[in-house]
Motif scaffolding. Structure first.
Motif, PDB file in Angstrom:
ATOM      1  N   ASN A   1      28.389 -32.729  18.909  1.00 57.46           N
ATOM      2  CA  ASN A   1      28.363 -31.663  17.907  1.00 57.46           C
ATOM      3  C   ASN A   1      27.289 -31.949  16.864  1.00 57.46           C
ATOM      4  O   ASN A   1      26.995 -33.107  16.545  1.00 57.46           O
ATOM      5  N   GLY A   2      26.714 -30.890  16.333  1.00 56.00           N
ATOM      6  CA  GLY A   2      25.761 -31.067  15.245  1.00 56.00           C
ATOM      7  C   GLY A   2      26.452 -31.450  13.956  1.00 56.00           C
ATOM      8  O   GLY A   2      27.603 -31.072  13.703  1.00 56.00           O
ATOM      9  N   GLY A   3      25.767 -32.217  13.134  1.00 47.32           N
ATOM     10  CA  GLY A   3      26.334 -32.611  11.844  1.00 47.32           C
ATOM     11  C   GLY A   3      26.266 -31.486  10.828  1.00 47.32           C
ATOM     12  O   GLY A   3      25.404 -30.611  10.894  1.00 47.32           O
ATOM     13  N   HIS A   4      27.185 -31.481   9.891  1.00 47.33           N
ATOM     14  CA  HIS A   4      27.218 -30.442   8.859  1.00 47.33           C
ATOM     15  C   HIS A   4      26.104 -30.676   7.830  1.00 47.33           C
ATOM     16  O   HIS A   4      25.759 -31.819   7.501  1.00 47.33           O
ATOM     17  N   GLY A   5      25.559 -29.567   7.333  1.00 40.80           N
ATOM     18  CA  GLY A   5      24.626 -29.675   6.217  1.00 40.80           C
ATOM     19  C   GLY A   5      25.359 -30.033   4.938  1.00 40.80           C
ATOM     20  O   GLY A   5      26.579 -29.883   4.823  1.00 40.80           O
ATOM     21  N   CYS A   6      24.622 -30.506   3.958  1.00 46.45           N
ATOM     22  CA  CYS A   6      25.217 -30.989   2.710  1.00 46.45           C
ATOM     23  C   CYS A   6      24.938 -30.015   1.564  1.00 46.45           C
ATOM     24  O   CYS A   6      23.837 -29.449   1.468  1.00 46.45           O
ATOM     25  N   VAL A   7      25.937 -29.820   0.720  1.00 50.69           N
ATOM     26  CA  VAL A   7      25.773 -29.038  -0.512  1.00 50.69           C
ATOM     27  C   VAL A   7      25.668 -30.039  -1.660  1.00 50.69           C
ATOM     28  O   VAL A   7      26.626 -30.766  -1.953  1.00 50.69           O
ATOM     29  N   SER A   8      24.518 -30.111  -2.280  1.00 46.54           N
ATOM     30  CA  SER A   8      24.304 -31.085  -3.339  1.00 46.54           C
ATOM     31  C   SER A   8      23.320 -30.526  -4.361  1.00 46.54           C
ATOM     32  O   SER A   8      22.388 -29.787  -3.996  1.00 46.54           O
ATOM     33  N   ILE A   9      23.531 -30.863  -5.622  1.00 45.01           N
ATOM     34  CA  ILE A   9      22.632 -30.466  -6.716  1.00 45.01           C
ATOM     35  C   ILE A   9      22.115 -31.731  -7.380  1.00 45.01           C
ATOM     36  O   ILE A   9      22.890 -32.636  -7.713  1.00 45.01           O
TER      37      ILE A   9
END
Length: 495
Positions: free
Chosen positions: A16-24
């Motif tokens: 499975n592909g890895g999840h993208g990250c939500v970061s500021i």
């Protein structure tokens, strides 16, 4: 004793592909430095590669369930996740890959030939990659795409130049043992070889391979005995040799009857009519065997066969037979055209190909089928309103909303894309009028809070524009909407 396995069913799971990250980005004196979430890594695929050192499918017989590594998740600081390593499965030359329904997916001939049996999932993009001039700080990221999960049937068809066919105990294994370095099981009592044998033969400057087909008896082509399991091993041969026992004591057996029975099975199996034939009358070292060979030789030659008297015990006639095999193999090689190097053919997408289709199933659900919309839905986090709004904008830009309307979908109609089902409600104030709000929210989908003056103003503007264009969608009330496929949103990019 080693086990010969030439057919297995593999259960493959790509990574499975890895999840993208939500970061500021947050630093001293820079509390809001912009999005810096990294992308997820792609999942590993599963590849079948022809390896000359592998001669059987035995390893897969004991380990049929195979899984490739997943991709790593993205992280803050624009750090992308690690890519999952591809799982390489080494298979013998001549391996055929089929679907469970019997459809041929790949025919692997030639060292290094590669086939991707299961594709790894794409990694999700982080919010840094999703940022645009209008969506400067996305509060969402894409999920990783699941890898392919598939079952395939893997069969081995031996790549040999000469195939030996004959009744059990006719002397096929003995013949291979004396003309090559192969060491198959041989005994002085009747028995059936349970695995195909393969040997390399040298005749002058010519080198070729010889394989036998064990268990070939009347009815083998229809599943009787073991013959059907091994007939596939002579499909690739260029010459067939009938090995006939001239000294058998079984009632009703003679060389002509044996050859007729074998030819009937080969004809029933199909695809072998064009192979040249030789006849090897074996066991002529026995007086009765030599007498019978002398009797049947004129009849066999009248049928067009080249006939050779041989004895695997005394090695009588083997040199003549080997050179006859070599001559036919060389003729076949010269007559076979040399294949040109593989060329990559580019087929551009047709200008009127939208990349998806819309149909209505028996239950009245409108089903959207297409690689892009299905992948976008799988990569969407439906717990995040901003992600849902972004998906809606992408689908609208692709033309899904217009296609649904053209297909007769009414507001509230059930729509299924991939594994998700929705109630379709066309929105009238989305798309060009998108206004960024709090991260993770989309005012177009917010039904819990009261309408804001901005939303009212956007709805009226869009409604006036729609009515001016004569679109009946302007009759829909702005308040009646859930998530919906919407119009284009500025400069957001699609993959």
């Amino acid at each position: 004793m080693a086990t010969f396995v030439d057919r297995v069913v593999l259960h493959l799971q790509a990574g499975n592909g890895g999840h993208g990250c939500v970061s500021i980005l947050r630093e001293k004196f820079k509390p809001f430095g912009g999005p810096d979430g990294g992308n997820g890594g792609h999942g590993g695929g599963i590849l079948l590669v022809v390896d000359p050192a592998v001669h059987t499918l035995l390893d897969f017989h004991f380990r049929p369930h195979l899984k490739a590594p997943n991709g790593g998740g993205g992280a803050g600081g624009n750090r992308d996740g690690a890519k999952g390593q591809d799982l390489i499965l080494k298979v013998p030359n001549g391996t055929v890959v089929l679907s469970p329904e019997g459809e041929v997916l790949a025919d692997l001939v030639g060292v290094g030939t590669t086939f991707e049996a299961a594709r790894g999932g794409r990694g999700g993009r982080g919010n840094a990659a999703l940022a645009s001039s209008r969506r400067k700080a996305p509060g969402f990221a894409e999920l990783g795409e699941p890898g392919d999960q598939i079952d395939v049937v893997v069969e081995l068809k031996s790549v040999a130049d000469v195939g030996l066919v004959g009744f059990p105990s006719a002397g096929k294994s003995s013949l291979i043992s004396v003309i090559s370095a192969a060491k198959p099981k041989i005994a002085d009592y009747p028995f059936t070889t349970l695995v195909p044998n393969l040997g390399v033969v040298q005749a002058g400057e010519s080198t070729f391979t010889v394989a036998d087909v064990p268990g070939l008896i009347p009815g083998a082509a229809t599943g009787k005995g073991l013959g059907l399991e091994f007939l596939r091993h002579i499909e690739r041969t260029s010459v067939l040799v009938h090995v006939v026992d001239t000294a058998t004591l079984e009632p009703g057996r003679d060389p002509l009857a044996d050859i007729d029975a074998l030819e009937a099975e080969l004809s029933a199996y199909g695809g072998l009519e064009d192979r040249p034939r030789l006849v090897a009358l074996n066991k002529v070292d026995i007086p009765d065997g030599q007498d019978l060979a002398d009797i049947v030789r004129p009849d066999l030659e009248a049928r067009g066969y080249e006939v050779y008297d041989i004895s695997t015990a005394t090695r009588e006639g083997l040199k003549e037979l080997v050179y006859a095999m070599s001559r036919l193999v060389i003729e076949h090689r010269l007559a076979t055209p040399i294949l040109e190097p593989t060329r990559i053919v580019l087929r551009p997408q047709a200008v009127d190909d939208s990349g998806f289709t819309v149909r209505q199933d028996d239950e009245g659900v409108y089903v959207v089928v297409g690689a892009k919309p299905e992948r976008w839905v799988r990569q969407t986090n439906f717990a995040n309103d901003e992600a849902v709004g972004y998906l809606a904008d992408r689908l609208a830009r692709l033309g899904v909303e217009a296609a649904l309307a053209k297909a007769g979908a009414e507001p509230g109609a059930p729509v299924r894309i991939a594994t998700h089902e929705f109630d379709w409600q066309p929105t009238v104030y989305a798309g060009d009028d998108y206004v960024p709000g709090n991260r993770g929210t989309d005012i177009r989908l917010d039904q819990k809070s009261s309408r804001t003056p901005t939303a009212d103003r956007l709805a009226m503007r869009k409604a006036r524009r729609v009515r001016a264009e004569g679109d009946t969608a302007g009759d829909f009330e702005p308040d009646e909407h859930t998530w919906g496929v919407t119009d284009t949103v500025g400069d957001d990019e699609d993959e």
